[in-house]
Design a protein around this motif. Structure first.
Motif, PDB file in Angstrom:
ATOM      1  N   CYS A  10       0.828  -1.215   0.000  1.00  0.00           N
ATOM      2  CA  CYS A  10       0.000   0.000   0.000  1.00  0.00           C
ATOM      3  C   CYS A  10       0.861   1.265   0.000  1.00  0.00           C
ATOM      4  O   CYS A  10       0.423   2.330  -0.454  1.00  0.00           O
ATOM      5  CB  CYS A  10      -0.974  -0.004   1.174  1.00  0.00           C
ATOM      6  N   HIS A  37      10.789  -5.512   9.180  1.00  0.00           N
ATOM      7  CA  HIS A  37       9.971  -4.483   9.848  1.00  0.00           C
ATOM      8  C   HIS A  37       9.691  -4.833  11.308  1.00  0.00           C
ATOM      9  O   HIS A  37       9.036  -4.063  12.002  1.00  0.00           O
ATOM     10  CB  HIS A  37       8.690  -4.219   9.073  1.00  0.00           C
ATOM     11  N   LYS A  50       4.728  -1.331  10.169  1.00  0.00           N
ATOM     12  CA  LYS A  50       3.947  -1.223   8.930  1.00  0.00           C
ATOM     13  C   LYS A  50       4.563  -0.203   7.991  1.00  0.00           C
ATOM     14  O   LYS A  50       5.115   0.811   8.437  1.00  0.00           O
ATOM     15  CB  LYS A  50       2.519  -0.731   9.257  1.00  0.00           C
ATOM     16  N   VAL A  51       4.424  -0.465   6.701  1.00  0.00           N
ATOM     17  CA  VAL A  51       4.676   0.563   5.700  1.00  0.00           C
ATOM     18  C   VAL A  51       3.303   1.004   5.175  1.00  0.00           C
ATOM     19  O   VAL A  51       2.374   0.193   5.202  1.00  0.00           O
ATOM     20  CB  VAL A  51       5.554   0.029   4.535  1.00  0.00           C
ATOM     21  N   GLU A  64       0.405   5.668   8.999  1.00  0.00           N
ATOM     22  CA  GLU A  64      -0.987   5.557   8.558  1.00  0.00           C
ATOM     23  C   GLU A  64      -1.196   6.326   7.247  1.00  0.00           C
ATOM     24  O   GLU A  64      -1.029   7.545   7.192  1.00  0.00           O
ATOM     25  CB  GLU A  64      -2.008   6.033   9.618  1.00  0.00           C
ATOM     26  N   PHE A  65      -1.578   5.573   6.236  1.00  0.00           N
ATOM     27  CA  PHE A  65      -1.732   6.130   4.886  1.00  0.00           C
ATOM     28  C   PHE A  65      -2.543   7.425   4.864  1.00  0.00           C
ATOM     29  O   PHE A  65      -2.071   8.445   4.318  1.00  0.00           O
ATOM     30  CB  PHE A  65      -2.359   5.056   3.972  1.00  0.00           C
ATOM     31  N   ARG A 113      -3.867 -12.438   3.762  1.00  0.00           N
ATOM     32  CA  ARG A 113      -3.445 -12.991   5.051  1.00  0.00           C
ATOM     33  C   ARG A 113      -4.613 -13.649   5.790  1.00  0.00           C
ATOM     34  O   ARG A 113      -5.006 -13.217   6.875  1.00  0.00           O
ATOM     35  CB  ARG A 113      -2.855 -11.878   5.923  1.00  0.00           C
TER      36      ARG A 113
HETATM   37  N1  LIG Z   1      -3.426   1.210   8.558  1.00  0.00           N
HETATM   38  C1  LIG Z   1      -2.135   1.180   7.912  1.00  0.00           C
HETATM   39  C2  LIG Z   1      -2.009  -0.112   7.158  1.00  0.00           C
HETATM   40  C3  LIG Z   1      -0.641  -0.330   6.615  1.00  0.00           C
HETATM   41  C4  LIG Z   1      -0.434  -1.763   6.194  1.00  0.00           C
HETATM   42  O1  LIG Z   1      -1.285  -2.656   6.405  1.00  0.00           O
HETATM   43  N2  LIG Z   1       0.731  -2.009   5.598  1.00  0.00           N
HETATM   44  C5  LIG Z   1       1.109  -3.335   5.205  1.00  0.00           C
HETATM   45  C6  LIG Z   1       1.581  -3.351   3.746  1.00  0.00           C
HETATM   46  S1  LIG Z   1       0.251  -3.040   2.624  1.00  0.00           S
HETATM   47  C7  LIG Z   1       2.254  -3.800   6.066  1.00  0.00           C
HETATM   48  O2  LIG Z   1       3.135  -3.037   6.400  1.00  0.00           O
HETATM   49  N3  LIG Z   1       2.245  -5.083   6.417  1.00  0.00           N
HETATM   50  C8  LIG Z   1       3.292  -5.692   7.160  1.00  0.00           C
HETATM   51  C9  LIG Z   1       2.768  -6.589   8.250  1.00  0.00           C
HETATM   52  O3  LIG Z   1       1.586  -6.432   8.624  1.00  0.00           O
HETATM   53  O4  LIG Z   1       3.526  -7.432   8.717  1.00  0.00           O
HETATM   54  C10 LIG Z   1      -2.039   2.379   6.976  1.00  0.00           C
HETATM   55  O5  LIG Z   1      -3.065   2.960   6.612  1.00  0.00           O
HETATM   56  O6  LIG Z   1      -0.912   2.781   6.645  1.00  0.00           O
END
Ligand SMILES: N[C@@H](CCC(=O)N[C@@H](CS)C(=O)NCC(=O)O)C(=O)O
Length: 205
Positions: A10, A37, A50-51, A64-65, A113
């Motif tokens: 994302c 991460h 999270k990214v 947070e996006f 997932r």
């Molecule tokens: N609520 C967060 C969601 C971010 C998110 O879910 N990122 C995912 C990648 S699309 C991530 O970093 N996943 C790694 C993990 O959960 O281990 C946002 O809006 O930034």
């Protein structure tokens, strides 16, 4: 400014946004598959693991996006990435939130997932099917909103950058998009900032 991203995650929506803004920034790849991460180098910046994660010029970190996208738009008002009037602003954030909180977090997350929703593998197909139902319904709603428009709120905005990443995911899971969403995806891919981002992340255009 430094964006921590994973290719095709994302975070690509924020990566596009930074390229649309066009000011210098560093993009640092995070190896999610290698679980980097969860290591201190990352968690010291963002304990949520999270990214997207954005490290700003003053060293503070934004996560947070929707928060990152809104901050970037408000910090670069000349780019007109978020309407100023209350109606335009609310409509942009309405779509941004729908894409991130519903289509991504409730829909695609179930597909990518399933184990996070049901410990038993025998339930995973049902979890994935529910995810598909959620994002297909989401895309149908967005398709209606896009009718007669190039971008979700007429002019290009931060909401389009969010929509772009779930469109990209829909090609990954090989589920066809409804016509106005598919046309939006093509329109996004034609933008130089999107091309530049896809190349930078090593993804086919
Ligand atoms: N609520 C967060 C969601 C971010 C998110 O879910 N990122 C995912 C990648 S699309 C991530 O970093 N996943 C790694 C993990 O959960 O281990 C946002 O809006 O930034």
């Amino acid at each position: 400014m430094k964006l921590l991203y994973a290719p095709g995650a994302c975070s690509i929506g924020i990566h596009v946004l930074l390229n649309e803004i066009g000011k210098p920034f560093e993009a640092q790849k995070v190896d999610l598959a290698g679980r980097k991460h969860f290591e201190p180098e990352f968690t010291n910046l963002n304990p949520k693991s999270k990214v997207p994660t954005l490290v700003r010029d003053d060293g503070t970190v934004l996560t947070e996006f929707p928060a990152i996208a809104t901050w970037l738009a408000k910090s670069n008002p000349e780019k007109k990435l978020l309407a100023d009037d209350p109606e335009g602003m609310a409509r942009t954030l309405e779509m941004l939130d729908y894409v991130v909180a519903t289509v991504h977090m409730q829909g695609f997350s179930r597909i990518f997932r399933p184990g996070a929703y049901a410990p038993s593998e025998s339930d995973h197909d049902a979890v994935k099917a529910r995810g598909r139902e959620i994002f297909e319904r989401g895309f149908a709603i967005i398709d209606e909103k896009l009718k007669g428009k190039d971008y979700v709120n007429g002019a290009f905005s931060i909401a389009d950058c969010a929509l772009f990443y779930v469109e990209l995911w829909s090609t990954r899971v090989k589920i066809p998009m409804p016509p106005n969403v598919a046309a939006h995806f093509e329109r996004m891919k034609a933008r130089p900032a999107v091309q530049k981002t896809l190349q930078a992340e090593g993804l086919a255009a």
